[in-house]
Scaffold this motif. Structure first.
Motif, short mmCIF file in Angstrom:
data_model
loop_
_atom_site.label_atom_id
_atom_site.label_comp_id
_atom_site.label_asym_id
_atom_site.label_seq_id
_atom_site.Cartn_x
_atom_site.Cartn_y
_atom_site.Cartn_z
N VAL A 1 0.79 -1.19 0.30
CA VAL A 1 0.19 0.17 -0.57
C VAL A 1 0.96 0.99 -0.34
O VAL A 1 1.55 1.37 0.63
N PRO A 2 1.09 1.97 -1.09
CA PRO A 2 1.70 3.41 -1.33
C PRO A 2 1.07 4.36 0.17
O PRO A 2 0.10 4.59 0.28
N ARG A 3 2.30 4.54 0.69
CA ARG A 3 2.21 5.97 1.68
C ARG A 3 1.23 6.86 0.49
O ARG A 3 0.47 8.20 1.24
N TYR A 4 2.24 7.43 -0.09
CA TYR A 4 2.13 8.32 -1.28
C TYR A 4 1.67 7.42 -2.68
O TYR A 4 2.60 7.01 -3.63
N ALA A 5 -0.07 8.24 -2.74
CA ALA A 5 -0.43 7.51 -4.49
C ALA A 5 0.95 7.59 -5.59
O ALA A 5 0.73 7.68 -6.32
N ASP A 6 0.49 9.35 -5.44
CA ASP A 6 1.01 9.81 -6.56
C ASP A 6 2.95 10.16 -6.78
O ASP A 6 3.43 10.67 -7.27
N GLU A 7 2.83 9.86 -6.16
CA GLU A 7 5.09 9.37 -5.32
C GLU A 7 5.23 8.45 -6.50
O GLU A 7 5.10 6.71 -6.12
N PRO A 8 6.23 8.64 -7.21
CA PRO A 8 6.88 7.21 -8.57
C PRO A 8 7.63 6.62 -7.64
O PRO A 8 8.51 6.83 -6.55
N PRO A 9 8.02 5.30 -7.44
CA PRO A 9 8.42 4.42 -6.67
C PRO A 9 10.01 4.60 -7.01
O PRO A 9 10.89 5.63 -7.74
N MET A 10 11.25 4.75 -6.15
CA MET A 10 12.50 4.97 -6.18
C MET A 10 13.02 4.03 -7.57
O MET A 10 13.12 3.10 -7.32
N PRO A 11 13.90 4.97 -8.13
CA PRO A 11 14.91 4.31 -9.63
C PRO A 11 15.43 3.01 -8.72
O PRO A 11 16.72 3.64 -7.93
N ALA A 12 15.84 1.98 -10.05
CA ALA A 12 16.81 0.83 -9.94
C ALA A 12 18.19 1.94 -9.46
O ALA A 12 18.80 0.93 -9.21
N ASP A 13 18.67 2.98 -9.82
CA ASP A 13 19.88 3.09 -10.16
C ASP A 13 20.51 3.92 -8.67
O ASP A 13 21.76 3.56 -8.81
N ALA A 14 19.79 4.54 -8.18
CA ALA A 14 19.15 5.35 -6.92
C ALA A 14 19.25 4.31 -6.44
O ALA A 14 20.31 4.07 -4.92
N THR A 15 19.16 3.31 -5.98
CA THR A 15 19.29 1.93 -5.22
C THR A 15 20.17 1.97 -5.33
O THR A 15 21.19 1.04 -4.30
N GLY A 16 20.40 1.02 -6.55
CA GLY A 16 21.93 0.72 -6.38
C GLY A 16 22.70 1.30 -5.59
O GLY A 16 24.32 1.36 -5.30
N THR A 17 23.46 2.69 -6.12
CA THR A 17 24.02 4.24 -5.86
C THR A 17 24.31 3.85 -4.47
O THR A 17 24.93 4.18 -3.54
N LEU A 18 22.59 3.79 -3.78
CA LEU A 18 23.17 3.82 -2.31
C LEU A 18 23.21 2.62 -1.58
O LEU A 18 23.62 2.49 -0.47
N PHE A 19 23.18 1.41 -2.20
CA PHE A 19 23.86 0.14 -1.78
C PHE A 19 25.37 -0.05 -1.85
O PHE A 19 25.81 -0.39 -1.05
N VAL A 20 25.79 0.33 -3.00
CA VAL A 20 27.16 0.96 -3.28
C VAL A 20 27.88 1.45 -2.02
O VAL A 20 28.80 1.03 -1.70
N LEU A 21 27.57 2.66 -1.60
CA LEU A 21 27.55 3.78 -0.67
C LEU A 21 27.44 3.58 0.09
O LEU A 21 28.48 3.09 1.31
N ALA A 22 26.73 2.00 1.10
CA ALA A 22 26.76 1.63 2.13
C ALA A 22 28.01 0.61 2.11
O ALA A 22 28.16 0.64 3.15
#
Length: 122
Positions: free
Chosen positions: A15-36
């Protein structure tokens, strides 16, 4: 016929918290994973480095044996112990009387005295 042990696949209900907000892009998720993971690998490398340097004696307290022991400064030289401190005062109230080494008299006069080492030798 389906087996009684098989179940329908349960799909997660998101259930999306904000219905009008798009999901996080895959490249941003990958960037955060590499950073962490970079922070984690760096922390582990530093931990290993410090443990290694302490293990070989480069970090930590100075060695007291070997050629460096002769170059000991006056600040770290051992000092002779001082006088013994005064005993603490007895603040418990009632003091224990000094004894002469003799046992107290029995509570009942008809009780025989306990044998002593002198009586056992005879």
């Amino acid at each position: 016929m389906a087996s009684p042990y098989s179940t329908e696949p349960n799909l997660p209900v998101v259930v999306p918290r904000y219905a009008d907000e798009p999901p996080m892009p895959a490249d941003a998720t990958g960037t955060l994973f590499v950073l962490a993971s970079g922070f984690g690998i760096g922390a582990l490398a530093m931990l290993f480095g410090f443990v290694f340097l302490v293990g070989i004696g480069q970090l930590g307290h100075p060695a007291t044996s070997g050629p460096t022991a002769a170059v000991q400064s006056a600040a770290t030289a051992p000092v002779a112990p001082g006088p013994a401190p005064n005993p603490a005062p007895n603040t418990a109230g009632r003091t224990v009387p000094e004894t002469t080494g003799q046992a107290p008299a029995p509570a009942n006069p008809s009780t025989p005295k306990a044998p002593t080492a002198q009586q056992q030798q005879h």
